[in-house]
Enzyme design. Structure first.
Site, PDB file in Angstrom:
ATOM      1  N   HIS A  64       0.831  -1.197   0.000  1.00 25.58           N
ATOM      2  CA  HIS A  64       0.000   0.000   0.000  1.00 25.58           C
ATOM      3  C   HIS A  64       0.871   1.255   0.000  1.00 25.58           C
ATOM      4  O   HIS A  64       2.044   1.213   0.397  1.00 25.58           O
ATOM      5  CB  HIS A  64      -0.910   0.018   1.230  1.00 25.58           C
ATOM      6  CG  HIS A  64      -2.001  -0.999   1.190  1.00 25.58           C
ATOM      7  ND1 HIS A  64      -3.078  -0.965   2.046  1.00 25.58           N
ATOM      8  CD2 HIS A  64      -2.196  -2.079   0.396  1.00 25.58           C
ATOM      9  CE1 HIS A  64      -3.877  -1.974   1.788  1.00 25.58           C
ATOM     10  NE2 HIS A  64      -3.360  -2.674   0.797  1.00 25.58           N
ATOM     11  N   GLU A  66       0.879   3.835   1.930  1.00 25.86           N
ATOM     12  CA  GLU A  66       1.406   4.194   3.249  1.00 25.86           C
ATOM     13  C   GLU A  66       2.645   3.379   3.596  1.00 25.86           C
ATOM     14  O   GLU A  66       3.627   3.908   4.124  1.00 25.86           O
ATOM     15  CB  GLU A  66       0.348   3.960   4.344  1.00 25.86           C
ATOM     16  CG  GLU A  66      -0.916   4.742   4.162  1.00 25.86           C
ATOM     17  CD  GLU A  66      -2.007   3.990   3.447  1.00 25.86           C
ATOM     18  OE1 GLU A  66      -3.186   4.180   3.808  1.00 25.86           O
ATOM     19  OE2 GLU A  66      -1.710   3.210   2.511  1.00 25.86           O
ATOM     20  N   CYS A  94      -6.227   1.814   5.849  1.00 23.13           N
ATOM     21  CA  CYS A  94      -6.897   0.571   6.217  1.00 23.13           C
ATOM     22  C   CYS A  94      -6.356   0.131   7.585  1.00 23.13           C
ATOM     23  O   CYS A  94      -5.435   0.731   8.136  1.00 23.13           O
ATOM     24  CB  CYS A  94      -6.632  -0.507   5.160  1.00 23.13           C
ATOM     25  SG  CYS A  94      -4.920  -1.085   5.129  1.00 23.13           S
ATOM     26  N   CYS A  97      -2.523  -0.619   7.535  1.00 19.52           N
ATOM     27  CA  CYS A  97      -1.647   0.557   7.501  1.00 19.52           C
ATOM     28  C   CYS A  97      -1.729   1.366   8.791  1.00 19.52           C
ATOM     29  O   CYS A  97      -0.725   1.891   9.267  1.00 19.52           O
ATOM     30  CB  CYS A  97      -1.973   1.411   6.287  1.00 19.52           C
ATOM     31  SG  CYS A  97      -1.556   0.576   4.734  1.00 19.52           S
TER      32      CYS A  97
END
Length: 159
Positions: A64, A66, A94, A97
């Site tokens: 992701h 992040e 999410c 993260c």
């Protein structure tokens, strides 16, 4: 990496400025047909980490935006904690993260669009570090529209 000074004469807030940088990362993801989410990590007015979704290219569900930005930031500073840093991300993180931000001890998280389906805010318990400051809704429409349009085009291609 570049330094930015906000001295009261600027017409854009630091949150708007750095969210624009996260949006730039999101557009890189879009160009690669990845879900268009981008992130930057800022410390003392300097972007020290950038990232965008790479889950398709890397065939890695944990790649992701992040995670990319946080890892880049810790590599930049040569340490594993980001207590004095702010994570700017175009979509509410999410659970994965947000949990990672706990371990990185991120000082502040600023996100654009809320994610009512997969965002960490849908949980009643706090999974970020207790000292982490959370701000949401910065450039919310722009951030959310990017993702909504991405999925709309995906559905149209299938339909």
């Amino acid at each position: 990496m570049r330094y930015v000074s906000f001295d009261g004469e600027d017409t854009i807030s630091p949150d708007d400025f750095f969210m624009a940088e996260a949006l730039r990362e999101a557009r890189l993801a879009l160009a690669e047909d990845e879900i268009p989410i981008g992130a930057v990590v800022v410390c003392q007015g300097k972007i020290i980490g950038r990232g965008h979704n790479l889950t398709e290219r890397l065939n890695d569900v944990s790649a992701h935006a992040e995670m990319q930005a946080l890892t880049a930031a810790t590599n930049y500073i040569g340490g594993k904690y980001l207590k004095d840093c702010t994570l700017y991300v175009t979509m509410e993180p999410c659970v994965m993260c947000a949990g990672a931000s706990y371990w990185f001890q991120v000082g502040k998280i600023v996100f654009g669009a809320y994610d009512t389906k997969l965002g960490f805010g849908r949980l009643n318990q706090k999974i970020t570090h207790p000292k982490t400051i959370i701000t949401g809704g910065i450039r919310e429409n722009e951030c959310g529209e990017l993702v909504r349009n991405f999925f709309k085009k995906k559905r149209e291609r299938k339909g």
